[in-house]
Motif scaffolding. Sequence first.
Motif, PDB file in Angstrom:
ATOM      1  N   ALA A  39      -4.850 -50.218   0.016  1.00 45.06           N
ATOM      2  CA  ALA A  39      -3.904 -48.985  -0.079  1.00 45.06           C
ATOM      3  C   ALA A  39      -4.084 -48.478   1.182  1.00 45.06           C
ATOM      4  O   ALA A  39      -4.326 -47.124   1.610  1.00 45.06           O
ATOM      5  N   PRO A  40      -3.481 -48.967   2.415  1.00 45.09           N
ATOM      6  CA  PRO A  40      -3.653 -48.546   3.759  1.00 45.09           C
ATOM      7  C   PRO A  40      -2.581 -47.153   3.857  1.00 45.09           C
ATOM      8  O   PRO A  40      -3.106 -46.217   4.508  1.00 45.09           O
ATOM      9  N   ARG A  41      -1.636 -46.879   3.215  1.00 46.59           N
ATOM     10  CA  ARG A  41      -0.840 -45.702   3.353  1.00 46.59           C
ATOM     11  C   ARG A  41      -1.458 -44.454   2.563  1.00 46.59           C
ATOM     12  O   ARG A  41      -1.428 -43.646   3.061  1.00 46.59           O
ATOM     13  N   LEU A  42      -1.947 -44.974   1.403  1.00 43.85           N
ATOM     14  CA  LEU A  42      -2.736 -43.762   0.484  1.00 43.85           C
ATOM     15  C   LEU A  42      -3.934 -43.577   1.419  1.00 43.85           C
ATOM     16  O   LEU A  42      -4.123 -42.189   1.638  1.00 43.85           O
ATOM     17  N   ALA A  43      -4.874 -44.313   1.766  1.00 42.49           N
ATOM     18  CA  ALA A  43      -5.896 -44.144   2.668  1.00 42.49           C
ATOM     19  C   ALA A  43      -5.581 -43.164   4.086  1.00 42.49           C
ATOM     20  O   ALA A  43      -6.253 -42.361   4.380  1.00 42.49           O
ATOM     21  N   GLY A  44      -4.616 -43.635   4.641  1.00 39.35           N
ATOM     22  CA  GLY A  44      -4.254 -43.135   5.978  1.00 39.35           C
ATOM     23  C   GLY A  44      -3.599 -41.543   5.693  1.00 39.35           C
ATOM     24  O   GLY A  44      -3.962 -40.598   6.360  1.00 39.35           O
ATOM     25  N   GLY A  45      -3.003 -41.583   4.410  1.00 42.37           N
ATOM     26  CA  GLY A  45      -2.723 -40.208   3.967  1.00 42.37           C
ATOM     27  C   GLY A  45      -3.821 -39.436   3.663  1.00 42.37           C
ATOM     28  O   GLY A  45      -3.643 -38.095   4.000  1.00 42.37           O
ATOM     29  N   SER A  56     -11.807 -32.043   0.096  1.00 39.75           N
ATOM     30  CA  SER A  56     -11.383 -32.514   1.117  1.00 39.75           C
ATOM     31  C   SER A  56     -12.530 -33.794   1.550  1.00 39.75           C
ATOM     32  O   SER A  56     -12.110 -34.799   2.125  1.00 39.75           O
ATOM     33  N   SER A  57     -13.732 -33.490   1.484  1.00 44.97           N
ATOM     34  CA  SER A  57     -14.749 -34.448   1.648  1.00 44.97           C
ATOM     35  C   SER A  57     -14.617 -35.800   1.002  1.00 44.97           C
ATOM     36  O   SER A  57     -14.674 -37.036   1.339  1.00 44.97           O
ATOM     37  N   VAL A  58     -14.188 -35.636  -0.373  1.00 47.63           N
ATOM     38  CA  VAL A  58     -13.942 -36.753  -1.202  1.00 47.63           C
ATOM     39  C   VAL A  58     -12.753 -37.547  -0.988  1.00 47.63           C
ATOM     40  O   VAL A  58     -12.609 -38.761  -0.837  1.00 47.63           O
ATOM     41  N   MET A  59     -11.588 -36.649  -0.281  1.00 54.31           N
ATOM     42  CA  MET A  59     -10.489 -37.432   0.113  1.00 54.31           C
ATOM     43  C   MET A  59     -10.894 -38.383   1.362  1.00 54.31           C
ATOM     44  O   MET A  59     -10.440 -39.472   1.426  1.00 54.31           O
ATOM     45  N   LEU A  60     -11.745 -37.826   2.379  1.00 57.36           N
ATOM     46  CA  LEU A  60     -12.051 -38.345   3.396  1.00 57.36           C
ATOM     47  C   LEU A  60     -12.948 -39.735   3.001  1.00 57.36           C
ATOM     48  O   LEU A  60     -12.737 -40.665   3.595  1.00 57.36           O
ATOM     49  N   LEU A  61     -13.615 -39.547   2.218  1.00 57.31           N
ATOM     50  CA  LEU A  61     -14.602 -40.610   1.557  1.00 57.31           C
ATOM     51  C   LEU A  61     -13.650 -41.905   1.236  1.00 57.31           C
ATOM     52  O   LEU A  61     -13.803 -42.980   1.364  1.00 57.31           O
ATOM     53  N   PHE A  62     -12.752 -41.333   0.302  1.00 57.59           N
ATOM     54  CA  PHE A  62     -11.800 -42.350  -0.076  1.00 57.59           C
ATOM     55  C   PHE A  62     -11.003 -43.283   0.952  1.00 57.59           C
ATOM     56  O   PHE A  62     -10.978 -44.364   0.764  1.00 57.59           O
ATOM     57  N   GLY A  63     -10.504 -42.504   1.734  1.00 66.74           N
ATOM     58  CA  GLY A  63      -9.673 -42.876   3.032  1.00 66.74           C
ATOM     59  C   GLY A  63     -10.528 -43.737   3.822  1.00 66.74           C
ATOM     60  O   GLY A  63     -10.111 -44.936   4.281  1.00 66.74           O
ATOM     61  N   ALA A  97      -5.237 -42.454  11.791  1.00 66.93           N
ATOM     62  CA  ALA A  97      -4.726 -42.253  10.259  1.00 66.93           C
ATOM     63  C   ALA A  97      -3.270 -42.480  10.076  1.00 66.93           C
ATOM     64  O   ALA A  97      -2.779 -42.929   9.106  1.00 66.93           O
ATOM     65  N   LEU A  98      -2.524 -41.876  10.835  1.00 66.41           N
ATOM     66  CA  LEU A  98      -1.107 -42.167  10.873  1.00 66.41           C
ATOM     67  C   LEU A  98      -0.408 -43.544  11.164  1.00 66.41           C
ATOM     68  O   LEU A  98       0.539 -43.895  10.533  1.00 66.41           O
ATOM     69  N   PHE A  99      -1.490 -44.303  12.086  1.00 66.73           N
ATOM     70  CA  PHE A  99      -1.043 -45.694  12.240  1.00 66.73           C
ATOM     71  C   PHE A  99      -1.444 -46.383  10.901  1.00 66.73           C
ATOM     72  O   PHE A  99      -0.345 -47.235  10.284  1.00 66.73           O
ATOM     73  N   ALA A 120      -5.502 -38.331   6.950  1.00 70.82           N
ATOM     74  CA  ALA A 120      -4.538 -37.447   7.887  1.00 70.82           C
ATOM     75  C   ALA A 120      -4.493 -36.034   7.377  1.00 70.82           C
ATOM     76  O   ALA A 120      -4.536 -35.157   8.046  1.00 70.82           O
ATOM     77  N   ALA A 121      -4.550 -35.985   5.841  1.00 73.97           N
ATOM     78  CA  ALA A 121      -4.326 -34.582   5.229  1.00 73.97           C
ATOM     79  C   ALA A 121      -5.662 -34.079   5.573  1.00 73.97           C
ATOM     80  O   ALA A 121      -5.702 -32.742   5.984  1.00 73.97           O
ATOM     81  N   PHE A 122      -6.869 -34.647   5.697  1.00 77.91           N
ATOM     82  CA  PHE A 122      -8.069 -33.985   6.052  1.00 77.91           C
ATOM     83  C   PHE A 122      -7.982 -33.404   7.081  1.00 77.91           C
ATOM     84  O   PHE A 122      -8.242 -32.347   7.433  1.00 77.91           O
TER      85      PHE A 122
END
Length: 123
Positions: A65-71, A49-56, A112-114, A74-76
């Motif tokens: 990749a705003p939608r992928l980053a936001g996703g 989850s920390s790597v997901m947040l770092l990527f985002g 993030a949802l934005f 948001a998942a985190f």
Amino acid sequence: MGRLETLGRALFGGVLAYTAIDNLRDIEGMSAYADSKGVPAADRLVPLSSVMLLFGGIATVLGRAPRLAGGAIAAFLVGVTPTMHDFWNKDEEERDGQLIHFLKNTAMLGGALFFLGSGPEEN
């Protein structure tokens, strides 16, 4: 892209990337804390989850990749916020601090949802 939009992305994504790096620097402590809160497989989920947040965060700063980053962000936040900042389970002394973290994360979830809903994925 306007200057305010660039500044907003940099602030939002930068703080989230910093948070992720801070988590990764103390991954054992963060995993132990998550484990104490009942997170299953915390030793694997916390780094993931920390790597997901770092990527985002980084993708948001770069405007990619705003939608992928936001996703990813948001998942985190959806996973972490109610588990780690469960103010309703705290005594009076801890409740206010956890409520502030819960509300802060909820506001960031709105951001993030934005991004999740903004623009084509190719950006």
